[in-house]
Design an enzyme around this catalytic site. Sequence first.
Site, PDB file in Angstrom:
ATOM      1  N   ASP A  57       0.784  -1.209  -0.217  1.00  0.00           N
ATOM      2  CA  ASP A  57       0.024   0.039   0.084  1.00  0.00           C
ATOM      3  C   ASP A  57       0.942   1.123  -0.042  1.00  0.00           C
ATOM      4  O   ASP A  57       1.957   1.171   0.256  1.00  0.00           O
ATOM      5  CB  ASP A  57      -0.890  -0.043   1.168  1.00  0.00           C
ATOM      6  CG  ASP A  57      -1.600   1.271   1.597  1.00  0.00           C
ATOM      7  OD1 ASP A  57      -2.450   1.422   0.609  1.00  0.00           O
ATOM      8  OD2 ASP A  57      -1.622   1.616   2.769  1.00  0.00           O
ATOM      9  N   ASP A  59      -0.240   5.043   1.020  1.00  0.00           N
ATOM     10  CA  ASP A  59      -0.522   6.043   1.962  1.00  0.00           C
ATOM     11  C   ASP A  59      -0.509   5.543   3.240  1.00  0.00           C
ATOM     12  O   ASP A  59      -1.135   4.626   3.912  1.00  0.00           O
ATOM     13  CB  ASP A  59      -2.105   6.721   1.676  1.00  0.00           C
ATOM     14  CG  ASP A  59      -2.153   7.494   0.713  1.00  0.00           C
ATOM     15  OD1 ASP A  59      -1.076   8.171   0.360  1.00  0.00           O
ATOM     16  OD2 ASP A  59      -2.973   7.672  -0.247  1.00  0.00           O
TER      17      ASP A  59
END
Length: 313
Positions: A57, A59
Amino acid sequence: LLRLLEQTCRDEPSELPVVCQFGDTKCRLVMKNRRRVLEKLQSLMSGGPDALEVITDFDHTLSKFSENGRRVPSSHGIMESYPDLSAEDHKYFRELYTKYYAIEICPDMSDEEKLPHMIEWWTRSHDRMVLAGFQKSVLAQTVDVSGVALRDGWHQFFDRLEELGIPCLIFSAGIGDIIQEILVHFDIRGKLIRVVSNFMLYNEKGVLRGFSEPLIHTFNKRFSAFASSEASANDLVGATDRRHVLLMGDTMGDLRMSEGCNADLVLTVGYLNDRVQDRLSGYADKFDIVCLEDPSLCVPLAVIEAAATVGTA
Ligand code: MG7
């Protein structure tokens, strides 16, 4: 990490944090099932770097959650700092966030119940960005002044991936153009890095006119979600034939990113950034290694170094 596991490995599950020292950095980790982590790590070592892929991922996983007491903006958050937004636009985005973020993390709703709300959030937010007339020409500057920070050790992390030829898939429900600009900002140019996310589409004048399809949101961020879409899963995420995956995320939804890829072993590292007390138990159940309020990439780096010790282990 390996030494710590060997020393503390026992059969009964434990949610007690252990402190792991990496150089000057101390990390607090929870590995509920240490034997399983040890076995996975040993398999990664026997497969070596050529068998490994990173799926991560972006963020608040590659980027920090907070720095100097200030929340680090997400890729959508950076978009929302676009200088030409009006006060009404700011209010609108803030209201969307307040309403939908509460739904996204609500423990009492199922994913199915949340799904239509998430699609609505992403759609309303993206439509408003189009209305606001976001200009491609200000993208770099918007990122430069955003105060985005990557986790400590990012330089070494990406250098090692490049040196060892380990592909890295950045899989994000955020905004791909912002993520790519952040990579440029930090001069990260690995040839094996690919970003699968929502990308902006511009008209001939460089003004935002929409976003790429299919929309990627929190609840379809996995290979298998795209298997029947027009762009096949392989076209979209560029699946490799690596057997081993190091998966990194900061939400439970991230655990599903590797669903449908070709790997037979996935070691999962979860960043628990806030509300540790409420959420630890769920994270400890699902992630192999949980990093508690850890601003660094020490753990993923240690996993990569373990895989790199092939032949010397
Ligand atoms: N996220 C999703 N959307 C928005 C938005 O419009 N504004 C802000 N500030 N954040 C948003 O990287 C994915 C994460 O970004 C958040 C549409 C969600 O919390 C999502 O998990």
